[in-house]
Motif scaffolding. Structure first.
Motif, PDB file in Angstrom:
ATOM      1  N   ARG A   1       0.828  -1.201   0.000  1.00  0.00           N
ATOM      2  CA  ARG A   1       0.000   0.000   0.000  1.00  0.00           C
ATOM      3  C   ARG A   1       0.863   1.251   0.000  1.00  0.00           C
ATOM      4  NH1 ARG A   1      -5.082  -0.420   0.446  1.00  0.00           N
ATOM      5  NH2 ARG A   1      -5.287   1.684   1.322  1.00  0.00           N
ATOM      6  N   PHE A   2       1.972   1.206  -0.739  1.00  0.00           N
ATOM      7  CA  PHE A   2       2.899   2.340  -0.778  1.00  0.00           C
ATOM      8  C   PHE A   2       2.171   3.629  -1.129  1.00  0.00           C
ATOM      9  CE2 PHE A   2       6.869   4.474  -1.197  1.00  0.00           C
ATOM     10  CZ  PHE A   2       6.762   5.325  -2.292  1.00  0.00           C
ATOM     11  N   VAL A   3       1.207   3.546  -2.027  1.00  0.00           N
ATOM     12  CA  VAL A   3       0.527   4.739  -2.504  1.00  0.00           C
ATOM     13  C   VAL A   3      -0.154   5.492  -1.356  1.00  0.00           C
ATOM     14  CG1 VAL A   3      -1.619   3.555  -3.039  1.00  0.00           C
ATOM     15  CG2 VAL A   3      -1.018   5.632  -4.293  1.00  0.00           C
ATOM     16  N   SER A   4      -0.481   4.806  -0.283  1.00  0.00           N
ATOM     17  CA  SER A   4      -1.179   5.459   0.824  1.00  0.00           C
ATOM     18  C   SER A   4      -0.245   5.941   1.926  1.00  0.00           C
ATOM     19  CB  SER A   4      -2.213   4.504   1.443  1.00  0.00           C
ATOM     20  OG  SER A   4      -1.561   3.388   2.012  1.00  0.00           O
ATOM     21  N   TYR A   5       1.050   5.628   1.823  1.00  0.00           N
ATOM     22  CA  TYR A   5       1.998   6.006   2.880  1.00  0.00           C
ATOM     23  C   TYR A   5       2.387   7.476   2.755  1.00  0.00           C
ATOM     24  CZ  TYR A   5       2.857   0.908   3.021  1.00  0.00           C
ATOM     25  OH  TYR A   5       2.732  -0.441   3.079  1.00  0.00           O
ATOM     26  N   VAL A   6       2.475   8.156   3.871  1.00  0.00           N
ATOM     27  CA  VAL A   6       3.188   9.436   3.906  1.00  0.00           C
ATOM     28  C   VAL A   6       4.668   9.102   4.003  1.00  0.00           C
ATOM     29  CG1 VAL A   6       3.606  11.550   5.183  1.00  0.00           C
ATOM     30  CG2 VAL A   6       1.282  10.661   4.997  1.00  0.00           C
ATOM     31  N   MET A   7       5.466   9.675   3.127  1.00  0.00           N
ATOM     32  CA  MET A   7       6.898   9.408   3.088  1.00  0.00           C
ATOM     33  C   MET A   7       7.668  10.683   3.414  1.00  0.00           C
ATOM     34  SD  MET A   7       7.120   6.201   2.271  1.00  0.00           S
ATOM     35  CE  MET A   7       8.874   6.078   1.872  1.00  0.00           C
ATOM     36  N   ALA A   8       8.826  10.503   4.022  1.00  0.00           N
ATOM     37  CA  ALA A   8       9.593  11.677   4.438  1.00  0.00           C
ATOM     38  C   ALA A   8      11.087  11.403   4.410  1.00  0.00           C
ATOM     39  CB  ALA A   8       9.184  12.107   5.844  1.00  0.00           C
ATOM     40  N   TRP A   9      11.818  12.477   4.378  1.00  0.00           N
ATOM     41  CA  TRP A   9      13.271  12.449   4.537  1.00  0.00           C
ATOM     42  C   TRP A   9      13.631  13.222   5.807  1.00  0.00           C
ATOM     43  CZ3 TRP A   9      16.374   9.503   1.604  1.00  0.00           C
ATOM     44  CH2 TRP A   9      15.923   9.114   0.344  1.00  0.00           C
ATOM     45  N   PHE A  10      14.525  12.638   6.574  1.00  0.00           N
ATOM     46  CA  PHE A  10      15.121  13.291   7.730  1.00  0.00           C
ATOM     47  C   PHE A  10      16.632  13.235   7.565  1.00  0.00           C
ATOM     48  CE2 PHE A  10      11.632  13.913  10.810  1.00  0.00           C
ATOM     49  CZ  PHE A  10      10.621  13.218  10.168  1.00  0.00           C
ATOM     50  N   ARG A  11      17.338  14.023   8.341  1.00  0.00           N
ATOM     51  CA  ARG A  11      18.797  13.958   8.317  1.00  0.00           C
ATOM     52  C   ARG A  11      19.345  14.150   9.722  1.00  0.00           C
ATOM     53  NH1 ARG A  11      19.996  19.545   4.872  1.00  0.00           N
ATOM     54  NH2 ARG A  11      19.469  21.039   6.559  1.00  0.00           N
ATOM     55  N   GLN A  12      20.549  13.672   9.912  1.00  0.00           N
ATOM     56  CA  GLN A  12      21.167  13.743  11.238  1.00  0.00           C
ATOM     57  C   GLN A  12      22.675  13.866  11.117  1.00  0.00           C
ATOM     58  OE1 GLN A  12      20.298  10.401  13.835  1.00  0.00           O
ATOM     59  NE2 GLN A  12      20.422  11.724  15.637  1.00  0.00           N
ATOM     60  N   THR A  13      23.236  14.748  11.926  1.00  0.00           N
ATOM     61  CA  THR A  13      24.682  14.884  12.041  1.00  0.00           C
ATOM     62  C   THR A  13      25.081  14.475  13.450  1.00  0.00           C
ATOM     63  OG1 THR A  13      24.412  17.216  12.635  1.00  0.00           O
ATOM     64  CG2 THR A  13      24.851  16.705  10.327  1.00  0.00           C
ATOM     65  N   PRO A  14      26.322  14.056  13.638  1.00  0.00           N
ATOM     66  CA  PRO A  14      26.771  13.582  14.955  1.00  0.00           C
ATOM     67  C   PRO A  14      26.527  14.612  16.050  1.00  0.00           C
ATOM     68  CG  PRO A  14      28.383  13.022  13.299  1.00  0.00           C
ATOM     69  CD  PRO A  14      27.386  13.908  12.623  1.00  0.00           C
ATOM     70  N   GLY A  15      25.935  14.160  17.137  1.00  0.00           N
ATOM     71  CA  GLY A  15      25.711  15.028  18.277  1.00  0.00           C
ATOM     72  C   GLY A  15      24.472  15.878  18.197  1.00  0.00           C
ATOM     73  N   LYS A  16      23.735  15.752  17.100  1.00  0.00           N
ATOM     74  CA  LYS A  16      22.516  16.536  16.936  1.00  0.00           C
ATOM     75  C   LYS A  16      21.309  15.631  16.785  1.00  0.00           C
ATOM     76  CE  LYS A  16      24.591  20.682  14.900  1.00  0.00           C
ATOM     77  NZ  LYS A  16      24.521  21.652  13.776  1.00  0.00           N
ATOM     78  N   GLU A  17      20.145  16.203  17.047  1.00  0.00           N
ATOM     79  CA  GLU A  17      18.913  15.442  16.896  1.00  0.00           C
ATOM     80  C   GLU A  17      18.585  15.286  15.403  1.00  0.00           C
ATOM     81  OE1 GLU A  17      16.619  16.724  21.036  1.00  0.00           O
ATOM     82  OE2 GLU A  17      15.779  17.229  19.095  1.00  0.00           O
TER      83      GLU A  17
END
Length: 127
Positions: free
Chosen positions: A27-43
Motif C-alpha cells: 500500500r505504498f501509494v497510501s503512505y506518507v513518506m519523508a526524509w530526515f537527516r542527522q549529524t553527529p551530536g545533533k537530533e
C-alpha cells in the motif's frame, strides 16, 4: 515494510545529488513518506515529506527552494532532488514511512509519526 535509501555521496558546494528510497509494502501509494537527516551530536532533523498521492509536499525552511521531494507510486520509490547543496547539508539522510494512512498534517514533521525507517545514506558537501 522495508526501506532502502541510496544516492548519497560527496559533492562540492553548489552541486546536486538525487537520493532514492525504494520501499516494499503493498500500500505504498497510501503512505506518507519523508526524509530526515542527522549529524553527529545533533537530533534528527526533518527535511521534507510527501503525502500518499503526492497531493502535498512539505519542506524545512532550510531546504525550501533547493530540494524537491517526489514519488513514483508505480515503482514504490521516493526521491529527494537536492540542488545548490551547502556544507550545512552534510548529514546522514534517512527515509521514513508512515503507514497509518492518517490524514493529519500537523505532525508530518515529527519523526515519532513514522513507523518505518531506512538505513541512511551519507551526504557530504565540501566548501
Amino acid at each position: 515494510v522495508q526501506l532502502q535509501a541510496s544516492g548519497g555521496g560527496s559533492v562540492q558546494a553548489g552541486g546536486s545529488l538525487r537520493l532514492s528510497c525504494a520501499a516494499s509494502g503493498r500500500r505504498f501509494v497510501s503512505y506518507v513518506m519523508a526524509w530526515f537527516r542527522q549529524t553527529p551530536g545533533k537530533e534528527r532533523e526533518f527535511v521534507a515529506a510527501i503525502r500518499g498521492r503526492g497531493a502535498s509536499t512539505h519542506y524545512a525552511d532550510s531546504v525550501k527552494g533547493r530540494f524537491t521531494i517526489s514519488r513514483d507510486n508505480a515503482k514504490n520509490t521516493m526521491y529527494l532532488q537536492m540542488n545548490n547543496l551547502k556544507s550545512e547539508d552534510t548529514a546522514v539522510y534517512y527515509c521514513a514511512a508512515d503507514t497509518s494512512e492518517a490524514s493529519i498534517l500537523s505532525t508530518i514533521r515529527w519523526d515519532s509519526r513514522y513507523d518505518y525507517w531506512g538505513q541512511g545514506t551519507q551526504v557530504t558537501v565540501s566548501s
